[in-house]
Design an enzyme around this catalytic site. Sequence first.
Site, PDB file in Angstrom:
ATOM      1  N   GLY A 176      50.490  79.580  40.538  1.00 38.51           N
ATOM      2  CA  GLY A 176      49.179  79.660  39.865  1.00 38.51           C
ATOM      3  C   GLY A 176      49.242  80.470  38.587  1.00 38.51           C
ATOM      4  N   GLY A 177      50.422  80.606  38.002  1.00 33.40           N
ATOM      5  CA  GLY A 177      50.607  81.459  36.814  1.00 33.40           C
ATOM      6  C   GLY A 177      50.068  80.862  35.528  1.00 33.40           C
ATOM      7  N   GLY A 212      47.020  79.899  35.520  1.00 29.07           N
ATOM      8  CA  GLY A 212      45.598  80.209  35.687  1.00 29.07           C
ATOM      9  C   GLY A 212      45.283  81.591  35.130  1.00 29.07           C
ATOM     10  N   PHE A 213      44.058  82.004  35.321  1.00 34.21           N
ATOM     11  CA  PHE A 213      43.567  83.237  34.697  1.00 34.21           C
ATOM     12  C   PHE A 213      44.297  84.498  35.203  1.00 34.21           C
ATOM     13  CE2 PHE A 213      40.298  86.615  35.503  1.00 34.21           C
ATOM     14  CZ  PHE A 213      40.444  87.235  34.268  1.00 34.21           C
ATOM     15  N   ASP A 238      37.735  89.696  47.995  1.00 29.52           N
ATOM     16  CA  ASP A 238      36.744  90.445  48.780  1.00 29.52           C
ATOM     17  C   ASP A 238      35.767  89.517  49.500  1.00 29.52           C
ATOM     18  OD1 ASP A 238      35.399  89.584  46.490  1.00 29.52           O
ATOM     19  OD2 ASP A 238      34.695  91.569  45.890  1.00 29.52           O
ATOM     20  N   GLU A 239      35.686  88.259  49.016  1.00 28.80           N
ATOM     21  CA  GLU A 239      34.699  87.343  49.599  1.00 28.80           C
ATOM     22  C   GLU A 239      35.006  86.987  51.051  1.00 28.80           C
ATOM     23  OE1 GLU A 239      33.066  84.256  47.284  1.00 28.80           O
ATOM     24  OE2 GLU A 239      33.560  85.193  45.372  1.00 28.80           O
ATOM     25  N   TYR A 281      34.848  78.398  49.901  1.00 27.59           N
ATOM     26  CA  TYR A 281      35.948  79.041  49.156  1.00 27.59           C
ATOM     27  C   TYR A 281      36.468  80.243  49.940  1.00 27.59           C
ATOM     28  CZ  TYR A 281      37.948  82.518  45.948  1.00 27.59           C
ATOM     29  OH  TYR A 281      38.747  83.484  45.386  1.00 27.59           O
ATOM     30  N   ASN A 307      35.911  91.255  42.022  1.00 27.27           N
ATOM     31  CA  ASN A 307      35.753  90.347  40.864  1.00 27.27           C
ATOM     32  C   ASN A 307      36.616  90.759  39.668  1.00 27.27           C
ATOM     33  OD1 ASN A 307      33.599  89.032  42.203  1.00 27.27           O
ATOM     34  ND2 ASN A 307      32.731  88.580  40.178  1.00 27.27           N
ATOM     35  N   LYS A 337      33.307  80.814  35.036  1.00 26.09           N
ATOM     36  CA  LYS A 337      33.163  82.113  35.698  1.00 26.09           C
ATOM     37  C   LYS A 337      32.129  82.983  34.962  1.00 26.09           C
ATOM     38  CE  LYS A 337      36.186  81.130  38.862  1.00 26.09           C
ATOM     39  NZ  LYS A 337      37.519  80.824  38.585  1.00 26.09           N
ATOM     40  N   ARG A 346      28.542  93.363  42.175  1.00 26.66           N
ATOM     41  CA  ARG A 346      29.950  93.112  42.458  1.00 26.66           C
ATOM     42  C   ARG A 346      30.745  94.335  41.990  1.00 26.66           C
ATOM     43  NH1 ARG A 346      27.778  89.541  44.826  1.00 26.66           N
ATOM     44  NH2 ARG A 346      27.944  87.297  44.538  1.00 26.66           N
ATOM     45  N   ARG A 394      22.084  78.299  45.281  1.00 29.08           N
ATOM     46  CA  ARG A 394      23.483  78.520  45.647  1.00 29.08           C
ATOM     47  C   ARG A 394      23.560  78.911  47.115  1.00 29.08           C
ATOM     48  NH1 ARG A 394      27.794  82.951  43.645  1.00 29.08           N
ATOM     49  NH2 ARG A 394      29.354  81.545  42.800  1.00 29.08           N
TER      50      ARG A 394
HETATM   51  N1  LIG Z   1      39.058  85.514  39.451  1.00 26.48           N
HETATM   52  C1  LIG Z   1      38.627  86.397  40.346  1.00 26.48           C
HETATM   53  O1  LIG Z   1      37.629  87.109  40.133  1.00 26.48           O
HETATM   54  C2  LIG Z   1      39.380  86.560  41.655  1.00 26.48           C
HETATM   55  C3  LIG Z   1      39.023  87.625  42.500  1.00 26.48           C
HETATM   56  C4  LIG Z   1      39.748  87.799  43.699  1.00 26.48           C
HETATM   57  C5  LIG Z   1      40.760  86.912  44.018  1.00 26.48           C
HETATM   58  N2  LIG Z   1      41.050  85.859  43.189  1.00 26.48           N
HETATM   59  C6  LIG Z   1      42.147  84.968  43.572  1.00 26.48           C
HETATM   60  O2  LIG Z   1      43.082  84.979  42.507  1.00 26.48           O
HETATM   61  C7  LIG Z   1      43.773  83.749  42.440  1.00 26.48           C
HETATM   62  C8  LIG Z   1      43.714  83.224  41.033  1.00 26.48           C
HETATM   63  O3  LIG Z   1      42.356  83.124  40.630  1.00 26.48           O
HETATM   64  P1  LIG Z   1      42.006  82.679  39.152  1.00 26.48           P
HETATM   65  O4  LIG Z   1      40.672  83.219  38.837  1.00 26.48           O
HETATM   66  O5  LIG Z   1      43.152  82.958  38.259  1.00 26.48           O
HETATM   67  O6  LIG Z   1      41.882  81.108  39.360  1.00 26.48           O
HETATM   68  P2  LIG Z   1      42.203  79.938  38.356  1.00 26.48           P
HETATM   69  O7  LIG Z   1      41.444  78.781  38.904  1.00 26.48           O
HETATM   70  O8  LIG Z   1      41.999  80.369  36.944  1.00 26.48           O
HETATM   71  O9  LIG Z   1      43.771  79.681  38.533  1.00 26.48           O
HETATM   72  C9  LIG Z   1      44.311  79.061  39.658  1.00 26.48           C
HETATM   73  C10 LIG Z   1      45.625  78.414  39.250  1.00 26.48           C
HETATM   74  O10 LIG Z   1      46.209  77.825  40.438  1.00 26.48           O
HETATM   75  C11 LIG Z   1      46.648  76.504  40.128  1.00 26.48           C
HETATM   76  N3  LIG Z   1      46.556  75.696  41.359  1.00 26.48           N
HETATM   77  C12 LIG Z   1      45.427  75.354  42.032  1.00 26.48           C
HETATM   78  N4  LIG Z   1      45.755  74.579  43.088  1.00 26.48           N
HETATM   79  C13 LIG Z   1      47.100  74.429  43.064  1.00 26.48           C
HETATM   80  C14 LIG Z   1      48.035  73.725  43.883  1.00 26.48           C
HETATM   81  N5  LIG Z   1      47.623  72.976  44.917  1.00 26.48           N
HETATM   82  N6  LIG Z   1      49.351  73.789  43.587  1.00 26.48           N
HETATM   83  C15 LIG Z   1      49.789  74.527  42.537  1.00 26.48           C
HETATM   84  N7  LIG Z   1      48.949  75.185  41.703  1.00 26.48           N
HETATM   85  C16 LIG Z   1      47.626  75.142  41.981  1.00 26.48           C
HETATM   86  C17 LIG Z   1      45.693  76.026  39.052  1.00 26.48           C
HETATM   87  O11 LIG Z   1      46.262  74.966  38.289  1.00 26.48           O
HETATM   88  C18 LIG Z   1      45.452  77.289  38.234  1.00 26.48           C
HETATM   89  O12 LIG Z   1      46.418  77.416  37.209  1.00 26.48           O
HETATM   90  C19 LIG Z   1      43.106  82.844  43.473  1.00 26.48           C
HETATM   91  O13 LIG Z   1      43.894  82.881  44.637  1.00 26.48           O
HETATM   92  C20 LIG Z   1      41.760  83.502  43.727  1.00 26.48           C
HETATM   93  O14 LIG Z   1      41.310  83.223  45.020  1.00 26.48           O
HETATM   94  C21 LIG Z   1      40.396  85.685  42.017  1.00 26.48           C
END
Ligand SMILES: NC(=O)c1ccc[n+]([C@@H]2O[C@H](COP(=O)([O-])OP(=O)(O)OC[C@H]3O[C@@H](n4cnc5c(N)ncnc54)[C@H](O)[C@@H]3O)[C@@H](O)[C@H]2O)c1
Length: 343
Positions: A9-10, A12-13, A143-144, A167, A196, A206, A234, A298
């Site tokens: 997931g690298g 992603g955010f 935390d959810e 989720y 968050n 988001k 949050r 929601r």
């Molecule tokens: N953003 C927040 O506030 C927050 C808070 C607590 C935990 N998290 C956790 O952090 C992690 C990342 O969150 P984020 O905000 O960066 O999300 P995001 O949606 O920005 O990134 C997720 C990434 O995972 C990849 N991905 C999704 N499904 C996939 C699959 N089946 N195979 C391979 N890659 C896959 C996506 O392409 C994306 O690049 C998640 O596990 C989320 O539950 C996020």
Amino acid sequence: MAKTILITGGAGFVGHHCAEHILRNTDWNIIILDSLNYAGDLQRIVEIEKDQDGGNDIINVKKSNSDRIKFIWHDLRAPISPTVHKLLENLDYCIHFASESHVDRSLQDSIPFVTSNVVGTANLLEYLKHCQMQCKTLIFSTDEVFGAAPEGVAFKEEDQLKPSNPYAAAKAGEEMIAYSFAHAFNLPISIVRSTNIIGERQHTEKFLPKVIKSILNDEKVIFHGGGTKDLSSRCWIHARNVADGLLFLLDKAGTKEYYNISGEEKTILEVADWVCEVIKGRKLNQVEYEFLDYYSARPGHDKRYALSGEKMKKLGWTPPIDLERSLKKTVTWTLANRQWLQF
Ligand SMILES: NC(=O)c1ccc[n+]([C@@H]2O[C@H](COP(=O)([O-])OP(=O)(O)OC[C@H]3O[C@@H](n4cnc5c(N)ncnc54)[C@H](O)[C@@H]3O)[C@@H](O)[C@H]2O)c1
């Protein structure tokens, strides 16, 4: 020899902030595995590799960035294939972020959440079990999973899980799978939950980028909640703080453990007020925002989430950057990089 970390997931955010932090603070090689769903974007990796100023203020450059990041396209809903296996070298560490991540989407369709978060985690762990037994792994959760926190309560690591949206339930399932693999196969796995997260290059679905976008466009800011007397709150933390905590845990974490990374508690209106201060030099006024009744708009909305950060504090870690400073930096950076508000 330099160590190697797999970051799922690298693209992603949160994952790309973690990759950036590791790039700047270690000499490790980084393998990013991602399926590039709607939220994944390779441009994030391009920018951190270019050393572009992402507002990073926890930097301790150990080695040049060139050639240290390798990207693998793979969807974890399928098992790791022999071809992908060949690309994964001897792994020392893994942080698993790959996940469907947006509550509202899970209310529309829960299936991708179950397949990516639960099945996807099982596929990753099956691979580690067969091929990379020694790889120290952190499963990144939220935390959810605890559901709404009553006023005055901050959930501790061992408290009961009561996820109240699909989720959160899929993340709880992911945690259960991870714990079972740690226990049954003696794999070095721990679970880390965060509150968050804010930061640069976050998807506009988001809260923070949505608020920035509305204020910039002179549109009403929409809050989930019953009104100013019934505001959601949050605990907020910057992604670089989270990355710093994870790097700390890769060194210090035991196995089969749970760790909370917690931020500072603020209501959604307080955060939006800060954003408005940065953009317009004043707080939001009452005609600039509106409340959507969270029970009808929601279903499953939790009014408050909170985690206790005491365990990490006792281990010797607290977030290096405070919320006000990191939030202001994030907003200022986003104003200078508005292409990240396009989608
Ligand atoms: N953003 C927040 O506030 C927050 C808070 C607590 C935990 N998290 C956790 O952090 C992690 C990342 O969150 P984020 O905000 O960066 O999300 P995001 O949606 O920005 O990134 C997720 C990434 O995972 C990849 N991905 C999704 N499904 C996939 C699959 N089946 N195979 C391979 N890659 C896959 C996506 O392409 C994306 O690049 C998640 O596990 C989320 O539950 C996020």
